[in-house]
Design an enzyme around this catalytic site. Structure first.
Site, PDB file in Angstrom:
ATOM      1  N   TRP A  18     -48.070   8.777  19.882  1.00  0.00           N
ATOM      2  CA  TRP A  18     -47.995   7.489  20.340  1.00  0.00           C
ATOM      3  C   TRP A  18     -47.497   6.668  19.448  1.00  0.00           C
ATOM      4  O   TRP A  18     -47.678   6.997  18.008  1.00  0.00           O
ATOM      5  CB  TRP A  18     -49.245   6.884  20.789  1.00  0.00           C
ATOM      6  CG  TRP A  18     -50.049   7.393  21.859  1.00  0.00           C
ATOM      7  CD1 TRP A  18     -49.465   7.727  23.156  1.00  0.00           C
ATOM      8  CD2 TRP A  18     -51.302   7.858  22.089  1.00  0.00           C
ATOM      9  NE1 TRP A  18     -50.483   8.339  23.955  1.00  0.00           N
ATOM     10  CE2 TRP A  18     -51.398   8.554  23.328  1.00  0.00           C
ATOM     11  CE3 TRP A  18     -52.439   8.125  21.169  1.00  0.00           C
ATOM     12  CZ2 TRP A  18     -52.721   9.099  23.557  1.00  0.00           C
ATOM     13  CZ3 TRP A  18     -53.728   8.700  21.532  1.00  0.00           C
ATOM     14  CH2 TRP A  18     -53.710   9.060  22.801  1.00  0.00           C
ATOM     15  N   MET A  36     -49.554   5.305  16.087  1.00  0.00           N
ATOM     16  CA  MET A  36     -50.077   6.289  15.064  1.00  0.00           C
ATOM     17  C   MET A  36     -48.921   7.478  14.844  1.00  0.00           C
ATOM     18  O   MET A  36     -48.584   7.550  13.621  1.00  0.00           O
ATOM     19  CB  MET A  36     -51.409   6.920  15.833  1.00  0.00           C
ATOM     20  CG  MET A  36     -52.476   6.131  15.986  1.00  0.00           C
ATOM     21  SD  MET A  36     -54.039   7.077  16.359  1.00  0.00           S
ATOM     22  CE  MET A  36     -53.611   7.207  18.105  1.00  0.00           C
ATOM     23  N   CYS A  37     -48.525   8.234  15.734  1.00  0.00           N
ATOM     24  CA  CYS A  37     -47.755   9.518  15.326  1.00  0.00           C
ATOM     25  C   CYS A  37     -46.306   8.839  15.197  1.00  0.00           C
ATOM     26  O   CYS A  37     -45.618   9.774  14.468  1.00  0.00           O
ATOM     27  CB  CYS A  37     -47.839  10.138  16.728  1.00  0.00           C
ATOM     28  SG  CYS A  37     -49.383  11.120  16.815  1.00  0.00           S
ATOM     29  N   LEU A  38     -45.953   7.785  15.538  1.00  0.00           N
ATOM     30  CA  LEU A  38     -44.626   7.181  15.111  1.00  0.00           C
ATOM     31  C   LEU A  38     -44.714   6.513  13.690  1.00  0.00           C
ATOM     32  O   LEU A  38     -43.836   6.605  12.704  1.00  0.00           O
ATOM     33  CB  LEU A  38     -43.900   6.367  15.982  1.00  0.00           C
ATOM     34  CG  LEU A  38     -42.490   5.637  15.770  1.00  0.00           C
ATOM     35  CD1 LEU A  38     -41.532   7.065  15.722  1.00  0.00           C
ATOM     36  CD2 LEU A  38     -42.192   4.933  16.908  1.00  0.00           C
ATOM     37  N   PRO A  66     -46.045   8.553   9.878  1.00  0.00           N
ATOM     38  CA  PRO A  66     -45.031   9.525   9.320  1.00  0.00           C
ATOM     39  C   PRO A  66     -43.799   8.540   8.718  1.00  0.00           C
ATOM     40  O   PRO A  66     -43.052   8.802   7.525  1.00  0.00           O
ATOM     41  CB  PRO A  66     -44.600  10.476  10.118  1.00  0.00           C
ATOM     42  CG  PRO A  66     -44.837  10.057  11.464  1.00  0.00           C
ATOM     43  CD  PRO A  66     -46.223   9.244  11.386  1.00  0.00           C
TER      44      PRO A  66
END
Length: 218
Positions: free
Chosen positions: A117, A120-122, A125
């Protein structure tokens, strides 16, 4: 640490200067995706992957705990059938050394990311990679969050940190750059027809008109 300008020709993507990382497009993440219509995200990330493959942009696939969240969606895997996604436990992809090494191996500093999502995951990083000198471009319509607010706040945070928001169709335009370039014409036309919605309808209409003109001139 921002190391690049946001304007000028060098700020644009080319097939030679970028690498694409696709993060966690898995069933579990899609189940709780509420910022976008899930089928549209599937359409967009598949189109994004096809565009990258067509123009020779290195693409890295990664999943988080696939034993629980499921394998990468079949539409995306089908674009790169020979590639095994990097399976992680880190929520922050950039903390997985295998992903970072795969990016470094390309020798490219413009990092294009789409993820589920967004919050968080975009975000994680992208923020870390920018701190390590990468120019980050986030594909907003091939990503998504658990709510419209979650996605919106993630993109706002990323833009404030220096990331560049882009869409899959926008990336296609930057990679193509010149309509006189015809070597990828047939492949790209098919991608647009399959995934570009109203743009595909316009393309089909133009092709129909060109065919009609050709028949008349003949």
């Amino acid at each position: 640490m921002q190391t690049f300008t946001k304007v000028g020709l060098d700020a644009l993507l080319t097939p030679q200067n970028c690498v694409l990382v696709l993060i966690d497009h898995q069933p579990f993440q899609l189940t709780n995706l509420h910022s976008h219509e899930p089928t549209m995200v599937i359409n967009n990330v598949t189109a994004l992957a096809k565009v990258a493959k067509t123009y020779g942009v290195p693409t890295i696939l990664t999943t988080v705990v696939p034993s629980q969240g499921g394998a990468i969606i079949k539409e995306l895997q089908a674009v790169f059938p020979e590639q095994e996604p990097i399976a992680r436990t880190f929520i922050n992809t950039w903390q997985d050394k295998r992903v970072v090494e795969a990016v470094k191996a390309t020798g490219r500093k413009k990092l294009v990311i789409a993820a589920l999502w967004s919050e968080m995951c975009l975000a994680m990083p992208s923020i870390q990679a920018m701190g390590e000198g990468y120019d980050v471009y986030v594909v907003t319509d091939a990503s998504g969050g658990v709510s419209p607010e979650s996605h919106d706040m993630a993109i706002r945070r990323l833009v404030a940190a220096g990331a560049q928001p882009i869409t899959w169709l926008g990336m296609y335009g930057e990679l193509q750059r010149d309509w006189a370039r015809t070597e990828k014409q047939a492949e790209v036309a098919q991608i647009l027809l399959d995934h570009a919605g109203a743009s595909a309808a316009a393309l089909a209409w133009e092709a129909q008109l060109q065919g009609a003109r050709s028949r008349i001139s003949a």
